[in-house]
Write a protein that holds these residues in place. Sequence first.
Motif, PDB file in Angstrom:
ATOM      1  N   GLY A   2      -1.891   1.568 -13.194  1.00 18.37           N
ATOM      2  CA  GLY A   2      -1.610   2.101 -11.865  1.00 18.37           C
ATOM      3  C   GLY A   2      -0.945   1.082 -10.969  1.00 18.37           C
ATOM      4  O   GLY A   2      -0.653  -0.050 -11.354  1.00 18.37           O
ATOM      5  N   ARG A   3      -0.732   1.500  -9.735  1.00 17.29           N
ATOM      6  CA  ARG A   3      -0.097   0.612  -8.752  1.00 17.29           C
ATOM      7  C   ARG A   3      -1.105  -0.385  -8.182  1.00 17.29           C
ATOM      8  O   ARG A   3      -2.310  -0.154  -8.204  1.00 17.29           O
ATOM      9  CB  ARG A   3       0.482   1.443  -7.603  1.00 17.29           C
ATOM     10  CG  ARG A   3       1.614   2.371  -8.005  1.00 17.29           C
ATOM     11  CD  ARG A   3       2.161   3.090  -6.778  1.00 17.29           C
ATOM     12  NE  ARG A   3       1.155   3.934  -6.163  1.00 17.29           N
ATOM     13  CZ  ARG A   3       1.238   4.421  -4.929  1.00 17.29           C
ATOM     14  NH1 ARG A   3       2.274   4.093  -4.164  1.00 17.29           N
ATOM     15  NH2 ARG A   3       0.303   5.200  -4.430  1.00 17.29           N
ATOM     16  N   VAL A   4      -0.582  -1.481  -7.655  1.00 16.06           N
ATOM     17  CA  VAL A   4      -1.388  -2.454  -6.930  1.00 16.06           C
ATOM     18  C   VAL A   4      -0.785  -2.584  -5.534  1.00 16.06           C
ATOM     19  O   VAL A   4       0.328  -3.086  -5.369  1.00 16.06           O
ATOM     20  CB  VAL A   4      -1.417  -3.830  -7.627  1.00 16.06           C
ATOM     21  CG1 VAL A   4      -2.304  -4.792  -6.842  1.00 16.06           C
ATOM     22  CG2 VAL A   4      -1.894  -3.704  -9.063  1.00 16.06           C
ATOM     23  N   TYR A  95       7.177 -12.133  -1.792  1.00 14.23           N
ATOM     24  CA  TYR A  95       6.357 -11.722  -2.929  1.00 14.23           C
ATOM     25  C   TYR A  95       6.851 -10.425  -3.568  1.00 14.23           C
ATOM     26  O   TYR A  95       6.640 -10.199  -4.756  1.00 14.23           O
ATOM     27  CB  TYR A  95       4.900 -11.549  -2.488  1.00 14.23           C
ATOM     28  CG  TYR A  95       4.277 -12.833  -2.006  1.00 14.23           C
ATOM     29  CD1 TYR A  95       3.516 -13.632  -2.856  1.00 14.23           C
ATOM     30  CD2 TYR A  95       4.466 -13.271  -0.691  1.00 14.23           C
ATOM     31  CE1 TYR A  95       2.951 -14.824  -2.420  1.00 14.23           C
ATOM     32  CE2 TYR A  95       3.903 -14.454  -0.237  1.00 14.23           C
ATOM     33  CZ  TYR A  95       3.156 -15.229  -1.110  1.00 14.23           C
ATOM     34  OH  TYR A  95       2.609 -16.414  -0.668  1.00 14.23           O
ATOM     35  N   THR A  96       7.495  -9.572  -2.771  1.00 14.47           N
ATOM     36  CA  THR A  96       8.028  -8.308  -3.268  1.00 14.47           C
ATOM     37  C   THR A  96       8.999  -7.734  -2.234  1.00 14.47           C
ATOM     38  O   THR A  96       8.841  -7.967  -1.032  1.00 14.47           O
ATOM     39  CB  THR A  96       6.904  -7.283  -3.532  1.00 14.47           C
ATOM     40  OG1 THR A  96       7.486  -6.024  -3.881  1.00 14.47           O
ATOM     41  CG2 THR A  96       6.028  -7.081  -2.305  1.00 14.47           C
ATOM     42  N   SER A  97       9.987  -6.996  -2.714  1.00 12.29           N
ATOM     43  CA  SER A  97      10.908  -6.319  -1.789  1.00 12.29           C
ATOM     44  C   SER A  97      10.293  -5.046  -1.231  1.00 12.29           C
ATOM     45  O   SER A  97      10.787  -4.481  -0.254  1.00 12.29           O
ATOM     46  CB  SER A  97      12.223  -5.979  -2.506  1.00 12.29           C
ATOM     47  OG  SER A  97      11.976  -5.103  -3.599  1.00 12.29           O
ATOM     48  N   LEU A  98       9.205  -4.586  -1.857  1.00  8.53           N
ATOM     49  CA  LEU A  98       8.556  -3.342  -1.424  1.00  8.53           C
ATOM     50  C   LEU A  98       7.511  -3.643  -0.352  1.00  8.53           C
ATOM     51  O   LEU A  98       6.303  -3.674  -0.592  1.00  8.53           O
ATOM     52  CB  LEU A  98       7.922  -2.626  -2.615  1.00  8.53           C
ATOM     53  CG  LEU A  98       8.906  -2.116  -3.678  1.00  8.53           C
ATOM     54  CD1 LEU A  98       8.159  -1.516  -4.862  1.00  8.53           C
ATOM     55  CD2 LEU A  98       9.868  -1.103  -3.073  1.00  8.53           C
ATOM     56  N   ILE A 111       2.838  -4.677  -5.045  1.00  9.16           N
ATOM     57  CA  ILE A 111       3.055  -5.877  -5.875  1.00  9.16           C
ATOM     58  C   ILE A 111       2.903  -5.552  -7.362  1.00  9.16           C
ATOM     59  O   ILE A 111       2.745  -6.459  -8.185  1.00  9.16           O
ATOM     60  CB  ILE A 111       2.096  -7.017  -5.477  1.00  9.16           C
ATOM     61  CG1 ILE A 111       0.630  -6.599  -5.664  1.00  9.16           C
ATOM     62  CG2 ILE A 111       2.358  -7.462  -4.043  1.00  9.16           C
ATOM     63  CD1 ILE A 111      -0.352  -7.753  -5.550  1.00  9.16           C
ATOM     64  N   THR A 112       2.989  -4.252  -7.691  1.00  9.36           N
ATOM     65  CA  THR A 112       2.810  -3.828  -9.087  1.00  9.36           C
ATOM     66  C   THR A 112       3.760  -4.578 -10.015  1.00  9.36           C
ATOM     67  O   THR A 112       3.376  -5.002 -11.106  1.00  9.36           O
ATOM     68  CB  THR A 112       3.043  -2.311  -9.220  1.00  9.36           C
ATOM     69  OG1 THR A 112       2.253  -1.636  -8.235  1.00  9.36           O
ATOM     70  CG2 THR A 112       2.651  -1.822 -10.602  1.00  9.36           C
ATOM     71  N   GLU A 113       5.000  -4.724  -9.586  1.00  6.61           N
ATOM     72  CA  GLU A 113       6.002  -5.383 -10.419  1.00  6.61           C
ATOM     73  C   GLU A 113       6.511  -6.669  -9.775  1.00  6.61           C
ATOM     74  O   GLU A 113       7.667  -7.053  -9.958  1.00  6.61           O
ATOM     75  CB  GLU A 113       7.163  -4.420 -10.696  1.00  6.61           C
ATOM     76  CG  GLU A 113       6.718  -3.162 -11.448  1.00  6.61           C
ATOM     77  CD  GLU A 113       7.867  -2.213 -11.733  1.00  6.61           C
ATOM     78  OE1 GLU A 113       9.023  -2.559 -11.421  1.00  6.61           O
ATOM     79  OE2 GLU A 113       7.616  -1.122 -12.263  1.00  6.61           O
ATOM     80  N   ILE A 143      -6.907  -4.684  -1.084  1.00  6.41           N
ATOM     81  CA  ILE A 143      -6.229  -4.524  -2.377  1.00  6.41           C
ATOM     82  C   ILE A 143      -6.761  -3.250  -3.025  1.00  6.41           C
ATOM     83  O   ILE A 143      -7.971  -3.079  -3.179  1.00  6.41           O
ATOM     84  CB  ILE A 143      -6.510  -5.718  -3.309  1.00  6.41           C
ATOM     85  CG1 ILE A 143      -6.192  -7.049  -2.607  1.00  6.41           C
ATOM     86  CG2 ILE A 143      -5.714  -5.586  -4.609  1.00  6.41           C
ATOM     87  CD1 ILE A 143      -6.623  -8.281  -3.404  1.00  6.41           C
ATOM     88  N   ALA A 144      -5.847  -2.343  -3.401  1.00  6.01           N
ATOM     89  CA  ALA A 144      -6.283  -1.054  -3.938  1.00  6.01           C
ATOM     90  C   ALA A 144      -5.140  -0.407  -4.710  1.00  6.01           C
ATOM     91  O   ALA A 144      -3.995  -0.873  -4.661  1.00  6.01           O
ATOM     92  CB  ALA A 144      -6.755  -0.146  -2.811  1.00  6.01           C
TER      93      ALA A 144
END
Length: 408
Positions: A2-4, A95-98, A111-113, A143-144
């Motif tokens: 799943g997603r983080v 840390y992420t573009s999302l 931060i999944t990817e 965090i979920a």
Amino acid sequence: MGRVILHVDMNSFYASVEMAYEPELRGKPLAIAGNVEERKGIIVTCSYEARAFGVKTTMPLWQAKKLCPQLIIKGPNFERYRKASSAMFDLLREYTSLVEPVSIDEGYMDITESNVKLSPIEIAKDIQNRLQEELLLPCSIGIAPNKFLAKMASDMKKPLGITILRLREIEKVLWPLPVEEMHGIGEKTAEKLKSISIHTIAELASGNEVQLKKLLGINGERLKNRANGIDNRPVDPEAIFEFKSVGNSSTLPKDVTEESKLYEVLRNLARSVSQRLHRKEVLASKVFITIRYHDRKTVTRSKLMENPVSSEKDLYDTAKELFDKHWNQEAVRLLGITGQELVEKKEAVKQLDLFSYEKDADKEPLFNTIRGIHEKYGSSALQRGMKASAEDDNKKGTSFNKDFLQSP
């Protein structure tokens, strides 16, 4: 697999920014107030040192000073807050573009990817430490696997907390909580839920969908899903540029008690809001009015619509109904109309009955024609028996976007 999702929530942001700029304020009870000169000024936010004395957000200044005589009070410095917010979100994007900002001091991260070779808890700790060390700003992080649970998690430990909330923990951690502690449920919604014997998040999670939809409209089903940990919303970096509500208000040049003039203002506001809803191709599920009196007392009331609306007539009729019910006959200085809980036209399903569908279909070409004339030549080009002041707000964006991302 799943997603983080992380929800990063800055702690007592305005006060923390002031302490970062003025180190001598650190460790002291500090409050930011909208009007520091007036006794009736309201606390916008305050430091945790001030909260220890019982000082709270929205508390009048006189009451806060009574609780904490040594309270330091400062007016807001939005230029400082813009800079701090921009620096905070720039750090998160390393840390992420999302990264999806939802207000000046909080945002979601997917931060999944992420390319950062750390575990989710290590990433959260690294972010928290860097914000504290580089910007002198404390934060709490949830965090979920989705946005709703991440938001709930970040609220569990403040200040400087990091909380993990897993789907399998919902029954133990969330369900026993009072329903008003759930993100997305305000005081009035909680009262409505209690009227059908829903007092806890667990009771909401197992609530009757038909009953919830009748009580809260489309929001009823959404809240039940959230209570069960269901939230498929993506982290969208562009979301801050979307409308979450569409509204207009008008400050009158003088205090007004004449009913006809106040109705005229409401009609002009309804026309302006209707045009903006149509441009955005959205409908409002709730209509909200603001009445501010000569003494600055402000009353806000809303109505949940049976079907989402966007027409000038529907907006005006609903606003007038609310106004007639709640106006106390005193002089008015400001009126406002806002469409809330927006839904896209293509997703809105109207429950047309045998008596209304032909009427609605017949009027649509006329509405389109009138709207086209208004948009091309101005709102005063074609009217029905009433002179209106031209008003057409072409500025797009959320209040967050306007207040903090655009130059003043």
